[in-house]
Design a protein around this motif. Structure first.
Motif, short mmCIF file in Angstrom:
data_model
loop_
_atom_site.label_atom_id
_atom_site.label_comp_id
_atom_site.label_asym_id
_atom_site.label_seq_id
_atom_site.Cartn_x
_atom_site.Cartn_y
_atom_site.Cartn_z
N THR C 109 0.88 -1.17 0.00
CA THR C 109 0.00 0.00 0.00
C THR C 109 0.91 1.22 0.00
O THR C 109 2.12 1.09 0.13
CB THR C 109 -0.89 0.04 1.25
N PHE C 110 0.31 2.38 -0.17
CA PHE C 110 1.12 3.59 -0.31
C PHE C 110 0.90 4.54 0.85
O PHE C 110 -0.18 4.60 1.43
CB PHE C 110 0.79 4.31 -1.62
N GLN C 111 1.94 5.29 1.13
CA GLN C 111 1.90 6.25 2.22
C GLN C 111 0.78 7.27 2.01
O GLN C 111 -0.06 7.50 2.85
CB GLN C 111 3.26 6.95 2.27
N ASN C 112 0.76 7.85 0.79
CA ASN C 112 -0.29 8.83 0.50
C ASN C 112 -1.32 8.17 -0.44
O ASN C 112 -1.39 8.50 -1.61
CB ASN C 112 0.29 10.07 -0.16
N ILE C 113 -2.07 7.28 0.14
CA ILE C 113 -3.08 6.48 -0.56
C ILE C 113 -3.18 6.69 -2.07
O ILE C 113 -3.46 7.79 -2.55
CB ILE C 113 -4.48 6.76 0.03
N ARG C 114 -2.93 5.64 -2.80
CA ARG C 114 -3.07 5.74 -4.25
C ARG C 114 -4.15 4.78 -4.72
O ARG C 114 -3.87 3.70 -5.22
CB ARG C 114 -1.74 5.37 -4.93
N LEU C 115 -5.37 5.22 -4.56
CA LEU C 115 -6.47 4.40 -5.07
C LEU C 115 -6.73 4.78 -6.52
O LEU C 115 -6.25 5.80 -7.00
CB LEU C 115 -7.73 4.64 -4.24
N PHE C 116 -7.54 3.95 -7.22
CA PHE C 116 -8.02 4.37 -8.54
C PHE C 116 -9.22 5.25 -8.25
O PHE C 116 -10.35 4.78 -8.11
CB PHE C 116 -8.37 3.15 -9.38
N LYS C 117 -8.97 6.55 -8.14
CA LYS C 117 -9.90 7.46 -7.50
C LYS C 117 -11.30 7.49 -8.10
O LYS C 117 -12.28 7.59 -7.41
CB LYS C 117 -9.32 8.88 -7.52
N ASN C 118 -11.35 7.43 -9.44
CA ASN C 118 -12.67 7.58 -10.06
C ASN C 118 -13.38 6.26 -10.32
O ASN C 118 -14.42 6.23 -10.96
CB ASN C 118 -12.56 8.36 -11.37
N LEU C 119 -12.78 5.17 -9.87
CA LEU C 119 -13.45 3.89 -10.03
C LEU C 119 -14.22 3.58 -8.75
O LEU C 119 -13.92 4.11 -7.69
CB LEU C 119 -12.44 2.77 -10.31
N THR C 120 -15.18 2.67 -8.88
CA THR C 120 -15.94 2.32 -7.68
C THR C 120 -15.08 1.47 -6.77
O THR C 120 -14.04 0.94 -7.18
CB THR C 120 -17.19 1.49 -8.05
N VAL C 121 -15.51 1.35 -5.54
CA VAL C 121 -14.82 0.53 -4.56
C VAL C 121 -14.68 -0.90 -5.12
O VAL C 121 -13.60 -1.50 -5.08
CB VAL C 121 -15.63 0.52 -3.25
N PHE C 122 -15.78 -1.38 -5.66
CA PHE C 122 -15.79 -2.74 -6.19
C PHE C 122 -14.76 -2.90 -7.31
O PHE C 122 -13.95 -3.83 -7.30
CB PHE C 122 -17.19 -3.04 -6.73
N ASP C 123 -14.75 -1.95 -8.25
CA ASP C 123 -13.82 -2.04 -9.38
C ASP C 123 -12.38 -1.91 -8.94
O ASP C 123 -11.48 -2.50 -9.54
CB ASP C 123 -14.15 -0.97 -10.42
N ASN C 124 -12.13 -1.14 -7.89
CA ASN C 124 -10.77 -1.00 -7.39
C ASN C 124 -10.19 -2.36 -7.04
O ASN C 124 -9.06 -2.68 -7.38
CB ASN C 124 -10.76 -0.10 -6.15
N VAL C 125 -11.00 -3.15 -6.37
CA VAL C 125 -10.51 -4.47 -5.95
C VAL C 125 -10.50 -5.43 -7.13
O VAL C 125 -9.53 -6.17 -7.35
CB VAL C 125 -11.38 -5.01 -4.80
N LEU C 126 -11.56 -5.37 -7.92
CA LEU C 126 -11.66 -6.28 -9.06
C LEU C 126 -10.47 -6.08 -10.01
O LEU C 126 -9.92 -7.05 -10.54
CB LEU C 126 -12.98 -6.02 -9.78
N THR C 127 -10.09 -4.83 -10.21
CA THR C 127 -8.98 -4.52 -11.12
C THR C 127 -7.69 -5.20 -10.68
O THR C 127 -6.90 -5.65 -11.51
CB THR C 127 -8.77 -3.00 -11.18
N ALA C 128 -7.51 -5.28 -9.39
CA ALA C 128 -6.27 -5.85 -8.88
C ALA C 128 -6.17 -7.34 -9.17
O ALA C 128 -5.10 -7.94 -9.05
CB ALA C 128 -6.16 -5.60 -7.38
N MET C 129 -7.28 -7.94 -9.58
CA MET C 129 -7.23 -9.38 -9.89
C MET C 129 -6.86 -9.63 -11.33
O MET C 129 -6.69 -10.78 -11.75
CB MET C 129 -8.60 -10.00 -9.62
N HIS C 130 -6.75 -8.54 -12.09
CA HIS C 130 -6.44 -8.68 -13.51
C HIS C 130 -5.17 -9.49 -13.73
O HIS C 130 -5.08 -10.31 -14.64
CB HIS C 130 -6.29 -7.30 -14.12
N MET C 131 -4.21 -9.27 -12.85
CA MET C 131 -2.92 -9.94 -12.96
C MET C 131 -3.05 -11.46 -13.04
O MET C 131 -2.29 -12.12 -13.72
CB MET C 131 -2.13 -9.54 -11.72
N HIS C 132 -4.05 -12.00 -12.32
CA HIS C 132 -4.16 -13.45 -12.28
C HIS C 132 -5.10 -14.00 -13.34
O HIS C 132 -5.45 -15.17 -13.33
CB HIS C 132 -4.66 -13.89 -10.89
#
Lengths: 364, 293, 283, 385
Positions: C109-132
């Protein structure tokens, strides 16, 4: 809830049917409706490029201004491959045509797909070079490469392939508006599917925050390149369709202004909104024609309204666009998509307002 | 290619480069402060050309030149105030699109007001006098352009390094937010930047068009783009860099055309840009900016 | 002792003439929570950054599960400039981009939070699964991998439930309160299925109650996901509560190492760090 | 706020649309004027529009099939852009025009040609000289001569006047310029030998600096420079060449017969030679004499310099051609006009006009003019059999 869903499906089907019926109706008298049909045809083609550009700029966050170049590649490929064999001698009247190419001929659809592939392969090469650049540098570099492509097409060294300065003509034009509309619908559908897939989410992640995206295991270069190549593929396809729309092309068609037109469509429609781009392409294409009356002298009684003369249309047009950019920055749709819910909400809210005001009114 | 021809080409290239340099400074200063490619700068330069035509129609040259300079500065500042200032907090893409929009608007406006027909550029006395040195032949303005450019750049550098406003410009270019916190009037600095950029564009326009003799609504767009490339070559934000970049581009382009590659002279410009960005992204004189993660 | 998960071997990070991290060596073992503390500017985040491939260390190596993942030695101009402690330069140069490192199983995680700001909470997490993602590009783009996609969505729901974020899953990430954003960032990191989780000041900006909850949560998460945790934190109570071992950095140099008790009683740490910083942090 | 703006926007579009629809009138023949009024060729296009407008004031009505029709012009701007040209041409088709005049610039004419052919509307080109315009298109005609002819004329003229070597400057991506240049080179090489063309240079659209090109040409020291190009670039080439001390005779094609060039190039333009369609000082037909007198007045009324541009004369003739064809067909039906055009023969401003099997006016004579004392002066007629 299910009722609402059913309603939505029915509405969608109705609108689609109405649209198809309109096209069908227009087709009955092509001559009378030629102008309207050509506007719709051009809108459909521009919509593909606009959505492709949006995919790159609005969804992946890569600001590319190379659309005109990739369209040129698609258009020339289609032109070279589809011009009837017997017409070629006349067209390449200056230097003749390359012997191998001269015997190649194919129908529009495969030629268009090859055109898309040519654009995609060039994009892959260019992308490998420049996708590391940051926002505005990338914009300038893509713009530069687009000009390079145009210069190469027009250069005398390629006379026997592209017919250099002389352009191509007698490219078979679409017999019916349904061909471009259907192709365009398929292209847009494919892009929408991509945007809504896992890859699309990765693109958006890159747009939002490159560092975070990378920390989530998303390979920046691979995904940027993917987005760039696919966007260019569809841009090439649209270029091919433009060739089929125009029937004759030359390198001058693919100047920077073409890219700017597309950019304005995307901005007007809303960066990050596919439906916005589609709407924008129609409004910009049709708007230009509607605004034509600004170019003609206008009389109210015997008083001639000043300012109305040739060229005024484009001034008004660019002013309108500046207004959108300045005061309506997110464009018509922002980054949202059109949905029936939006319409429903629009009406329910309005009704509520009416109810409230009627209640207020009941006092007197 | 004989020596005379080479010299002739060099002279042409250096003179072209001088005019490029003056415009490139406008780009580099605005970019340095706003991180904005001011696409409209080329059109500003074109409009300055038209101002000169109309000024010379009713005034002698010594009045026209200041009129043109003032007119261009006013236009430049008006563009800033109307098209860029409202977007100060918007994403960079929005401002860039606004810049493209302004350039589109100015082109269309010029077409509407002055028609697409090229207009002859008035001759300033002395400047068009043709000189003959051996086989070399050229007008005074061709010799003068690089000289004026260098003098102006020198004066500008003095101002940037010695005066208070120059210091403010450097501070804002270095760190926008912090300088705002330090009480620098950001908007004044930005306006001042546009004043200088427009002033140089006006001078550049006089030199460029006197040498090339006609103006049309599109005569700003390509030189504009090239001058941005020149600014990048020299290192964006660096004034001497913009000058050197302008000269490199002018000479390089001239020789490309002279060697028979005129098809690829624009390609040369942009390839140079890409090569520069890939191998030395900060340009020849630029400073490295570290990115914080 | 348990298996070694991460080892930093004489790592130095130098920017121009400034040495941000000087000859840092440390190791983390399986199922440990190890904290890296130190005053502001001590080089903690820099250490994170070269472990995760954001920077390349100037000299030194990083091993993950006993495999060399990052290694560098001063080259070119850096050789002359080098003024870290260790003059024993490494031979091999191994560099990885952040995404490659994430693929190995290190998430952050990052010190100064780096979320995908304009995506929904759900998409933020879902996106991180793209790698797999197992499906190839075409079947994914054409939505032919419905099964996999559904599984990803279910997994996302599960992760969000654990973080108490399920109710806000359709909100835009940047509209969440600060504490929830931190939680979302952790959920997103977990979605990459890491074995080692790097948390960069997870309690920053949280109130005492939230901090307490966070402490429990970190421990719980470690258990549930079978993780090893590497933590940077200013919040001393949190650090002392949950860490197994602590490393202390000051001006880039490692000045102490030990269990929370040992660190609390270490004179040098108190002098360099606790005396000054704790007052501020634990106000 | 958002919704109300959407509503306003929609309303605006509706209003615009309403304003756009025009009212149909009775007994009207509409001739579409398909010209660039903006963009690169906006200037030349406007001069052609003026010629057509003037012709319309001279012949405002026509009596056909026992009825008197008012001839109405419907102007659309193709913006010198091929993509716009397609829409503009479709616009004309939708307006049900009976015939079309235009366009300045061959490229846009070629783009629109297929559409007019498909819609079976006859189109009459005025000054578009590229062979591709009419070739293989049964509905496109033109009153001008063609580039191969023009190129040969200029090569002959140069050779007959003692030129042994020539340099050619053409514009990349411009079919008129590149094509004409090529025809000149072919003809000149035939006359003066393989090595007679000492330098062939190209420049980019929008290029304003020709010194590099001219530097090369200066080094080869040709007797003449043939530089067919747009009126935008012409003064630049002329002035920069003279400034660099190049003394060779500069020659070009029909586009250069435009006052703008003299205005912009000033005294440097002196001695420039060009081929054109028509000479106002030598009214060859009755129509011509009438035209010169009337059109000069018309030009002044419209705040234009009173020198008649050849393209205006041609577009006047284009109007006449259609007028005469309608008379001959005794119908205003587009197909009937087209069929009649094949047999139409009349005395226009630019001479006696009839059309060959490609739809090109049969012209074997070009006028060569030279710029002298700030005016285009008739030099000689060149006839090639």
């Amino acid at each position: 809830m299910d009722k609402k869903k059913l309603l939505k499906i029915i509405l969608t089907a109705l609108v689609t049917a109405a649209f198809l019926f309109l096209l069908f109706y227009y087709e009955q008298d092509k001559r009378k409706n030629g102008h309207a049909l050509s506007i719709l045809e051009r809108s459909a083609i521009y919509a593909v490029v606009a959505v492709a550009m949006n995919m790159l700029t609005g969804f992946t966050g890569l600001f590319s201004l190379g659309q005109a170049g990739f369209m040129a590649l698609g258009a020339y490929t289609v032109g070279i491959l589809t011009i009837p064999l017997e017409a070629r001698q006349n067209i390449y009247y200056i230097s003749g045509m390359n012997e191998t190419l001269a015997s190649w001929h194919m129908p529009f659809i495969p030629a268009m797909i090859i055109g898309g592939l040519v654009a995609a392969v060039s994009a892959a090469l260019i992308g490998a070079l420049i996708l590391k650049l940051k926002s505005d540098y990338l914009a300038i570099a893509t713009l530069g490469f687009s000009e390079v492509i145009r210069a190469i097409i027009a250069s005398p060294q390629f006379d026997r392939i592209t017919n250099g300065s002389y352009g191509l003509k007698k490219i078979p034009r679409f017999d019916t508006i349904f061909i471009p509309v259907i192709i365009s619908a398929i292209c847009i559908l494919l892009m929408v599917l991509l945007i809504r897939s896992s890859y699309g989410r990765a693109f958006k992640a890159i747009r939002e925050d490159e560092t975070a995206a990378e920390a989530m295991g998303i390979n920046l270069f691979k995904h940027k390149e993917l987005s760039f190549v696919i966007s260019s593929f569809f841009t090439g396809i649209a270029g091919g369709m433009l060739a089929g729309y125009m029937g004759s092309i030359d390198s001058g068609t693919f100047r920077i202004t073409l890219t700017y037109d597309i950019l304005l469509i995307v901005v007007l429609g809303g960066l990050g909104s596919v439906t916005g781009s589609i709407l924008g392409s129609f409004l910009v294409t049709a708007g230009r024609e509607w605004l034509r009356f600004f170019d003609e002298p206008l009389f109210i009684g015997s008083w001639q309204v000043p300012l109305f003369r040739t060229g005024f249309r484009m001034v008004v047009f660019s002013l309108l666009l500046m207004l959108v950019v300045l005061f309506y920055r997110r464009g018509i749709m922002g980054d949202r998509e059109f949905s029936w819910d939006m319409i429903f909400r629009f009406f329910t809210k309005r009704r509520k307002k009416v109810e409230i005001s009627s209640q207020g009114g009941s006092h007197d | 290619m004989s020596l005379v021809t080479i010299l002739q080409h060099t002279l042409t290239g250096v003179s072209l480069g001088g005019a490029y340099a003056l415009i490139a400074i406008g780009y580099t200063m605005v970019y340095g402060i706003l991180r904005l490619i001011n696409f409209a700068h080329g059109e500003l330069f074109m409009m300055a050309g038209y101002f000169m035509i109309f000024a010379m129609a009713s005034f002698p040259w010594y009045l026209s030149v200041p009129i043109v300079i003032i007119g261009t500065i006013v236009l430049g500042v008006v563009i800033e105030e109307l098209a860029y200032k409202p977007l100060r907090s918007a994403p960079r893409t929005s401002i860039m699109i606004s810049a493209i929009g302004v350039s589109y608007l100015l082109q269309n406006l010029a077409t509407y007001l002055f028609t697409a027909l090229p207009r002859g550029y008035p001759e300033l006395p002395y400047l068009k006098k043709v000189f003959q040195i051996g086989d070399l032949s050229s007008s005074l303005v061709t010799f003068l352009t690089p000289v004026i450019t260098i003098v102006l750049v020198f004066l500008l550098m003095q101002m940037i390094n010695q005066t208070k406003i120059g210091m403010a410009i450097r501070a804002v270019a270095k760190d926008f937010e912090t300088s705002q916190l330090m009480g620098i009037q950001i908007n004044n600095v930005i306006i001042f930047t546009f004043v200088i950029g427009s002033f140089l564009a006006a001078i550049g326009s006089i030199l460029y068009f006197t040498d090339r003799m006609s103006v049309n609504p599109f005569s700003g767009s390509l030189p504009g783009l090239k001058c941005f490339v020149a600014a990048v070559l020299g290192g964006i934000g660096s004034i001497p860099g913009a000058m050197v970049g302008g000269f490199i581009l002018g000479v390089g382009e001239t020789f490309m055309v002279a060697l028979g590659f005129s098809t690829f002279s624009d390609a040369f410009t942009f390839l140079l840009l890409v090569a520069m960005l890939l191998f030395k992204p900060t340009g020849l004189f630029g400073e490295k900016i570290a990115e914080k993660v | 002792m348990t298996k070694e998960v991460l080892r930093l071997d004489h790592c130095t990070m130098q920017f121009g003439g400034v040495v941000a991290v000087d000859d840092l060596s440390m190791d983390i073992h399986e199922h440990e929570i190890v904290a890296l503390i130190g005053p502001n500017g001590a080089g903690k985040t820099t250490a994170f950054n070269f472990v995760t491939g954001v920077y390349e260390p100037t000299n030194g190596a990083v091993y993950f599960n006993e495999e060399l993942i990052v290694s560098n030695r001063p080259q070119g101009k850096m050789k002359k400039l080098y003024n870290g402690t260790n003059r024993d330069f490494r031979k091999e140069v191994v560099s990885r981009t952040p995404d490659q490192i994430t693929k190995l199983g290190i998430a952050r995680t990052f010190q100064n939070i780096r979320l995908f700001k304009n995506l929904t909470v759900f998409d933020n997490v879902l996106t991180a699964m793209h790698m797999h993602l197992k499906a190839n590009f075409f079947s994914s783009a054409l939505h032919l991998n419905q099964h996999e996609e559904r599984a990803m969505r279910e997994k996302t729901v599960e992760l969000l439930r654990m973080q108490d974020l399920l109710d806000v899953r359709n909100e835009i990430a940047s509209s969440l309160p600060y504490g929830q954003q931190r939680h979302l960032e952790i959920a997103r990191a977990l979605a990459t299925k890491p074995t080692l989780l790097l948390l960069d000041e997870p309690a920053a900006g949280m109130n005492p109650q939230e901090t307490d909850e966070l402490a429990d949560f970190i421990v719980k998460t470690k258990e549930t996901f079978d993780l090893t945790i590497f933590l940077i934190e200013h919040h001393m109570t949190l650090v002392m509560d949950i860490s197994d071992r602590i490393y202390v950095l000051d001006f880039g140099k490692r000045i102490a190492h030990g269990t929370p008790d040992e660190i609390q009683n270490n004179d040098e740490v108190i002098k360099a760090y606790l005396g000054v910083e704790l007052d501020v942090e634990n106000q | 706020m958002r919704k109300s703006s959407i509503l306003v926007f929609v309303l605006m579009l509706v209003v615009l649309f309403a304003a756009f629809s025009t009212v149909a009138a009775q007994d009207v023949v509409t001739i579409g004027v398909f010209q660039p009024q903006t963009g690169e060729n906006g200037g030349g296009g406007f001069q052609e529009v003026l010629g057509t407008r003037y012709a319309n004031t001279v012949y405002p009505t026509i009596e056909v099939g026992g009825k008197t029709y008012t001839i109405q012009l419907y102007e659309v701007d193709n913006k010198s852009d091929k993509t716009e040209a397609v829409t503009a041409a479709q616009n004309l088709v939708s307006k049900n025009v009976n015939a079309v005049i235009g366009s300045y610039g061959s490229g846009v004419s070629i783009a629109a040609g297929a559409i007019f052919e498909e819609a079976q509307i006859p189109a009459m080109g005025a000054s578009c000289t590229n062979p591709q315009v009419t070739l293989g298109n049964d509905y496109y005609f033109r009153v001008a001569f063609l580039d191969p002819f023009q190129g040969t004329v200029m090569a002959n003229y140069a050779f007959q006047n003692g030129a042994k070597t020539a340099a050619v400057i053409t514009q990349l991506g411009d079919d008129y310029s590149s094509g004409l240049g090529k025809f000149f080179v072919d003809a000149f090489v035939k006359l003066a030998g393989e090595k007679a063309v000492v330098s062939q240079e190209q420049f980019q659209t929008n290029q304003t600096d020709f010194k590099a090109i001219l530097g090369n040409i200066k080094a080869t020291n040709p007797d003449v420079i043939f530089a067919p190009s747009s009126i935008t670039t012409a003064p630049l080439i002329i002035k920069q060449a003279r400034e660099m001390g190049i003394t060779a005779k500069i020659m070009a094609g029909d586009t250069w017969e435009n006052v703008t060039i003299i205005e912009n190039a000033g005294k440097d333009a002196e001695g420039v030679v060009l081929s054109t369609f028509y000479d106002e000082a030598d009214p060859s037909t009755e129509e011509s004499a009438k035209f010169v007198e009337g059109f000069k007045k018309y030009l002044v009324e419209n705040n234009q310099p009173d020198i008649i541009p050849a393209v205006s004369a041609l577009s006047y003739d284009a109007y006449l051609a259609i007028y005469n064809a309608m008379k001959l067909a005794d119908s205003v039906d587009p197909v009937a006009i087209r069929d009649a055009l094949v047999n139409t023969e009349f005395d226009g401003v630019t001479g006696h006009i009839f059309f060959d099997e490609n739809g090109d006016a049969v012209k074997n004579m070009a006028v060569i003019k030279v710029i002298e004392n700030g005016e285009f002066k008739f030099l000689q007629n060149v006839t090639i059999e």
